[in-house]
Scaffold this motif. Structure first.
Motif, PDB file in Angstrom:
ATOM      1  N   THR A  70      -2.907  -0.726   8.919  1.00 23.32           N
ATOM      2  CA  THR A  70      -1.636  -0.493   8.206  1.00 23.32           C
ATOM      3  C   THR A  70      -1.329  -1.594   7.193  1.00 23.32           C
ATOM      4  O   THR A  70      -0.205  -2.077   7.101  1.00 23.32           O
ATOM      5  CB  THR A  70      -0.461  -0.345   9.196  1.00 23.32           C
ATOM      6  OG1 THR A  70      -0.249  -1.584   9.894  1.00 23.32           O
ATOM      7  CG2 THR A  70      -0.717   0.769  10.193  1.00 23.32           C
ATOM      8  N   ILE A  71      -2.351  -1.970   6.413  1.00 24.19           N
ATOM      9  CA  ILE A  71      -2.170  -3.045   5.447  1.00 24.19           C
ATOM     10  C   ILE A  71      -2.569  -2.604   4.033  1.00 24.19           C
ATOM     11  O   ILE A  71      -2.709  -3.433   3.122  1.00 24.19           O
ATOM     12  CB  ILE A  71      -2.987  -4.288   5.893  1.00 24.19           C
ATOM     13  CG1 ILE A  71      -2.384  -5.573   5.341  1.00 24.19           C
ATOM     14  CG2 ILE A  71      -4.459  -4.131   5.528  1.00 24.19           C
ATOM     15  CD1 ILE A  71      -1.083  -5.943   5.978  1.00 24.19           C
ATOM     16  N   LEU A  72      -2.703  -1.294   3.822  1.00 21.25           N
ATOM     17  CA  LEU A  72      -3.105  -0.793   2.502  1.00 21.25           C
ATOM     18  C   LEU A  72      -1.920  -0.587   1.562  1.00 21.25           C
ATOM     19  O   LEU A  72      -2.076  -0.650   0.342  1.00 21.25           O
ATOM     20  CB  LEU A  72      -3.863   0.533   2.656  1.00 21.25           C
ATOM     21  CG  LEU A  72      -4.314   1.212   1.352  1.00 21.25           C
ATOM     22  CD1 LEU A  72      -5.391   0.382   0.653  1.00 21.25           C
ATOM     23  CD2 LEU A  72      -4.817   2.624   1.618  1.00 21.25           C
ATOM     24  N   SER A  73      -0.748  -0.357   2.099  1.00 19.55           N
ATOM     25  CA  SER A  73       0.382   0.131   1.298  1.00 19.55           C
ATOM     26  C   SER A  73       0.718  -0.692   0.049  1.00 19.55           C
ATOM     27  O   SER A  73       1.121  -0.111  -0.962  1.00 19.55           O
ATOM     28  CB  SER A  73       1.630   0.280   2.176  1.00 19.55           C
ATOM     29  OG  SER A  73       1.998  -0.952   2.766  1.00 19.55           O
ATOM     30  N   PRO A  74       0.584  -2.020   0.025  1.00 17.66           N
ATOM     31  CA  PRO A  74       0.910  -2.744  -1.212  1.00 17.66           C
ATOM     32  C   PRO A  74      -0.163  -2.654  -2.300  1.00 17.66           C
ATOM     33  O   PRO A  74       0.072  -3.072  -3.435  1.00 17.66           O
ATOM     34  CB  PRO A  74       1.046  -4.205  -0.743  1.00 17.66           C
ATOM     35  CG  PRO A  74       1.186  -4.134   0.741  1.00 17.66           C
ATOM     36  CD  PRO A  74       0.374  -2.946   1.144  1.00 17.66           C
ATOM     37  N   VAL A  75      -1.335  -2.113  -1.975  1.00 22.33           N
ATOM     38  CA  VAL A  75      -2.473  -2.160  -2.901  1.00 22.33           C
ATOM     39  C   VAL A  75      -2.298  -1.180  -4.051  1.00 22.33           C
ATOM     40  O   VAL A  75      -1.994  -0.005  -3.853  1.00 22.33           O
ATOM     41  CB  VAL A  75      -3.794  -1.869  -2.155  1.00 22.33           C
ATOM     42  CG1 VAL A  75      -4.955  -1.746  -3.140  1.00 22.33           C
ATOM     43  CG2 VAL A  75      -4.072  -2.968  -1.135  1.00 22.33           C
ATOM     44  N   ARG A  76      -2.533  -1.676  -5.265  1.00 24.28           N
ATOM     45  CA  ARG A  76      -2.525  -0.835  -6.466  1.00 24.28           C
ATOM     46  C   ARG A  76      -3.936  -0.630  -7.014  1.00 24.28           C
ATOM     47  O   ARG A  76      -4.247   0.432  -7.530  1.00 24.28           O
ATOM     48  CB  ARG A  76      -1.655  -1.476  -7.550  1.00 24.28           C
ATOM     49  CG  ARG A  76      -0.160  -1.483  -7.261  1.00 24.28           C
ATOM     50  CD  ARG A  76       0.409  -0.077  -7.237  1.00 24.28           C
ATOM     51  NE  ARG A  76       1.845  -0.057  -7.160  1.00 24.28           N
ATOM     52  CZ  ARG A  76       2.658  -0.012  -8.214  1.00 24.28           C
ATOM     53  NH1 ARG A  76       2.146   0.012  -9.429  1.00 24.28           N
ATOM     54  NH2 ARG A  76       3.968   0.018  -8.064  1.00 24.28           N
ATOM     55  N   LEU A  77      -4.769  -1.663  -6.920  1.00 27.53           N
ATOM     56  CA  LEU A  77      -6.117  -1.576  -7.484  1.00 27.53           C
ATOM     57  C   LEU A  77      -7.037  -2.556  -6.766  1.00 27.53           C
ATOM     58  O   LEU A  77      -6.618  -3.659  -6.407  1.00 27.53           O
ATOM     59  CB  LEU A  77      -6.088  -1.880  -8.985  1.00 27.53           C
ATOM     60  CG  LEU A  77      -7.401  -1.760  -9.769  1.00 27.53           C
ATOM     61  CD1 LEU A  77      -7.131  -1.242 -11.190  1.00 27.53           C
ATOM     62  CD2 LEU A  77      -8.125  -3.101  -9.860  1.00 27.53           C
ATOM     63  N   LEU A  78      -8.293  -2.135  -6.586  1.00 27.35           N
ATOM     64  CA  LEU A  78      -9.320  -2.987  -5.990  1.00 27.35           C
ATOM     65  C   LEU A  78     -10.520  -3.054  -6.923  1.00 27.35           C
ATOM     66  O   LEU A  78     -10.864  -2.076  -7.587  1.00 27.35           O
ATOM     67  CB  LEU A  78      -9.769  -2.428  -4.637  1.00 27.35           C
ATOM     68  CG  LEU A  78      -8.719  -2.356  -3.524  1.00 27.35           C
ATOM     69  CD1 LEU A  78      -9.264  -1.565  -2.341  1.00 27.35           C
ATOM     70  CD2 LEU A  78      -8.293  -3.747  -3.083  1.00 27.35           C
ATOM     71  N   ASN A  79     -11.157  -4.235  -6.952  1.00 21.24           N
ATOM     72  CA  ASN A  79     -12.365  -4.411  -7.759  1.00 21.24           C
ATOM     73  C   ASN A  79     -13.257  -5.446  -7.094  1.00 21.24           C
ATOM     74  O   ASN A  79     -12.840  -6.578  -6.868  1.00 21.24           O
ATOM     75  CB  ASN A  79     -12.007  -4.853  -9.177  1.00 21.24           C
ATOM     76  CG  ASN A  79     -13.217  -5.282  -9.993  1.00 21.24           C
ATOM     77  OD1 ASN A  79     -13.292  -6.408 -10.456  1.00 21.24           O
ATOM     78  ND2 ASN A  79     -14.173  -4.389 -10.162  1.00 21.24           N
TER      79      ASN A  79
END
Length: 212
Positions: A70-79
């Motif tokens: 349950t730690i994905l919610s703040p993510v906007r973009l990954l690289n």
């Protein structure tokens, strides 16, 4: 392309002519807000993964782990690039929740398959505007964030993927008095066929051919 049983692929942007800039927009069910606080309503989160070269599916593995934790919610973009995972997060994330977010993502990235990635955290408001991240990130991240609707929204019936297929006009036809306009080309074609039939009837009835 199907990447995960937990993710829906919203959009895939291929590489440009230079073989760079490909990214994928994913969506997933979300019960937490961008600040890691539980939401009152069922919501949907959209975020992007900016790829470098070939698709590195280990990023998907990390995303699935973050969903379970349950730690994905703040993510906007990954690289992911050369041993570094850039995590662009919502600027609403602050305080103790931000510290916990960083600790968990650092632990996840350190356990990536056959490697050990370090994590660079970047606020969405400043992504791609400075010197943080690799060249591909600096070149494409800002455009991806600005040109796509990323983040968390409440799920509504309007999001039903097949809603238009079940619209009344598609099931029962248009309402009385609102018949669709006829195609002019079809009308002209039908008139031509009628004229040909009429000429044939006259010829058979009178034995005379129509005047050209």
């Amino acid at each position: 392309m199907i990447y995960s049983r937990l993710l829906y692929t919203e959009h895939e942007q291929p590489h440009n002519n230079d073989g760079e800039g490909a990214y994928t927009i994913f969506s997933t069910q979300q019960l937490f807000g961008a600040d890691c606080v539980p939401l009152g309503d069922m919501s949907v989160q959209k975020f992007a993964v900016l790829w470098e070269g070939q698709t590195d599916t280990r990023v998907i593995d990390l995303i699935e782990q973050s969903i379970m934790l349950t730690i994905l919610s703040p993510v906007r973009l990954l690289n992911a690039s050369k041993g570094t995972l850039v995590v662009v997060h919502d600027s609403k994330l602050v305080g103790e929740n931000y510290k916990l977010f960083c600790l968990v993502w650092e632990k996840i990235a350190a356990g990536v398959m056959y490697d050990e990635w370090t994590v660079l955290f970047v606020k969405d408001t400043g992504a791609g505007l400075g010197l943080k991240g690799g060249r591909i990130f600096r070149q494409f991240a800002r455009e991806i964030l600005d040109n796509n609707e990323l983040g968390i929204v409440e799920f509504t019936p309007d999001m039903f993927l097949f809603k238009d297929d079940w619209a009344p006009e598609n099931i029962f036809g248009p309402p009385p008095g609102e018949e669709p306009e006829a195609d002019p080309e079809r009308i002209q074609h039908a008139l031509g066929l009628f004229d040909e039939d009429l000429d044939s009837w006259r010829e058979s009835a009178t034995g005379s051919k129509p005047i050209p």
